[in-house]
Design an enzyme around this catalytic site. Structure first.
Site, PDB file in Angstrom:
ATOM      1  N   SER A 159      43.732  41.464  38.837  1.00  0.00           N
ATOM      2  CA  SER A 159      43.933  40.205  38.620  1.00  0.00           C
ATOM      3  C   SER A 159      42.354  39.487  39.108  1.00  0.00           C
ATOM      4  O   SER A 159      41.365  40.291  39.618  1.00  0.00           O
ATOM      5  CB  SER A 159      44.640  39.373  39.664  1.00  0.00           C
ATOM      6  OG  SER A 159      44.435  38.017  39.920  1.00  0.00           O
ATOM      7  N   TYR A 173      48.042  39.321  48.541  1.00  0.00           N
ATOM      8  CA  TYR A 173      47.865  39.587  47.189  1.00  0.00           C
ATOM      9  C   TYR A 173      46.475  39.774  46.854  1.00  0.00           C
ATOM     10  O   TYR A 173      46.003  40.876  46.085  1.00  0.00           O
ATOM     11  CB  TYR A 173      48.108  38.341  46.439  1.00  0.00           C
ATOM     12  CG  TYR A 173      48.481  38.533  44.753  1.00  0.00           C
ATOM     13  CD1 TYR A 173      49.544  39.106  44.096  1.00  0.00           C
ATOM     14  CD2 TYR A 173      47.225  38.062  44.307  1.00  0.00           C
ATOM     15  CE1 TYR A 173      49.663  39.267  42.792  1.00  0.00           C
ATOM     16  CE2 TYR A 173      47.412  38.243  42.633  1.00  0.00           C
ATOM     17  CZ  TYR A 173      48.466  38.792  42.107  1.00  0.00           C
ATOM     18  OH  TYR A 173      48.389  38.872  40.744  1.00  0.00           O
ATOM     19  N   LYS A 177      44.764  43.382  45.312  1.00  0.00           N
ATOM     20  CA  LYS A 177      44.355  43.402  43.923  1.00  0.00           C
ATOM     21  C   LYS A 177      42.789  44.060  44.021  1.00  0.00           C
ATOM     22  O   LYS A 177      42.455  44.743  43.357  1.00  0.00           O
ATOM     23  CB  LYS A 177      44.499  42.090  43.279  1.00  0.00           C
ATOM     24  CG  LYS A 177      45.710  41.735  42.543  1.00  0.00           C
ATOM     25  CD  LYS A 177      46.488  42.705  41.907  1.00  0.00           C
ATOM     26  CE  LYS A 177      47.811  41.998  41.216  1.00  0.00           C
ATOM     27  NZ  LYS A 177      48.549  43.355  40.696  1.00  0.00           N
TER      28      LYS A 177
END
Length: 272
Positions: A159, A173, A177
């Site tokens: 991402s 998150y 990532k």
């Protein structure tokens, strides 16, 4: 012919988290181009629907219910698929979850739930287990079979959150990532002598069900799209071309790359 370099016809492929969103776009890109694709997903209902839908179009797909946090199950499914296809050419390590709001709400106000002092262990651990450890388990299983097969392509979904700060995105998150991106680079170096390429795609704002599907709301699309240099937020179909490129021989001299596919968000906000 140049177009032959983009061919994946007859390839054996696996896509984790492939029953919806970005993973499903990867599945469609491969299957529509002649690859045999095993869709791995924890959601058995969506999995069944997509296998039926794609199979009815004459595409060679099959489904396996899989939780990527179950490492024994990951190894078992990879062994089954590799044996069934007789080869494993492409693996998309895509499965992931959204951990919820970060330290900022969409309107810019502080979020109590996402503040780091209030971050719950369960929320952190579950996100890391799926979004990072699940990627590790997938790459490990892929490497074992690709080494025996003489090479292959592994593509990791990261991402832009792997390298850009964003208050609306949960801390777990972003950490997962970023970890997945560096893991992909390290694996690329290690596996290069075995003709196994490892690359990552880093999506920006893409309309999927993640985050409760909030990007599907027209007002959200308009407000965020106005800040994206290209003038809109993305759709999962926007990733298909890049997926096919990285899966095929067209990218045979590329490994260890993380390619943003974000409409220019990495560059900054859209000029007035």
């Amino acid at each position: 012919m140049m177009f032959e370099r983009f061919s994946v016809k007859g390839y054996g492929a696996i896509v984790t988290g492939g029953a919806s969103g970005i993973g499903l776009a990867f599945v469609e890109a491969l299957a529509e181009s002649g690859a045999r694709v095993a869709i791995l997903d924890v959601d058995s209902i969506s999995l069944g629907k997509q296998v039926d839908r794609l199979s009815s179009r004459g595409l060679d797909v099959r489904g396996h219910k899989l939780d990527v946090t179950d490492r024994k199950a990951v190894d078992q499914v990879f062994a089954e698929v590799s044996a069934e296809y007789g080869r494993l050419d492409v693996v998309f390590a895509n499965a992931g979850i959204d951990p919820g709001i970060g330290f900022s709400n969409p309107d810019g106000s502080p979020s109590e739930a996402g503040a780091i002092e209030n971050y719950e262990d369960e929320r952190w651990n579950r996100t890391i287990e799926i979004n990072l450890n699940g990627i590790f388990a997938t790459i490990r299983a892929a490497a074992r079979h690709m080494k025996r097969g003489g090479g292959g392509s592994i593509v990791v979904t990261t991402s832009i959150a792997a390298y850009l700060n964003e208050g609306m995105i949960g801390a777990a998150y972003m950490a997962a990532k970023a970890g997945a991106a560096h893991l992909a680079r390290n694996a690329a170096l290690e596996l290069a002598p075995y003709k196994i390429r490892v690359n990552a795609v880093a999506p920006g704002f893409i309309v999927t069900n993640i985050g409760g599907g909030w990007l599907k709301q027209p007002e959200v699309q308009n407000s965020i799209g106005a800040t994206v240099p290209i003038g809109r937020i993305g759709d999962a179909d926007d990733l298909k071309g890049l997926a096919l490129f990285l899966a095929s021989r067209a990218s045979s001299y590329i490994t260890g790359a993380q390619i943003p596919i974000d409409g220019g968000v990495s560059l900054g906000k859209r000029p007035a």
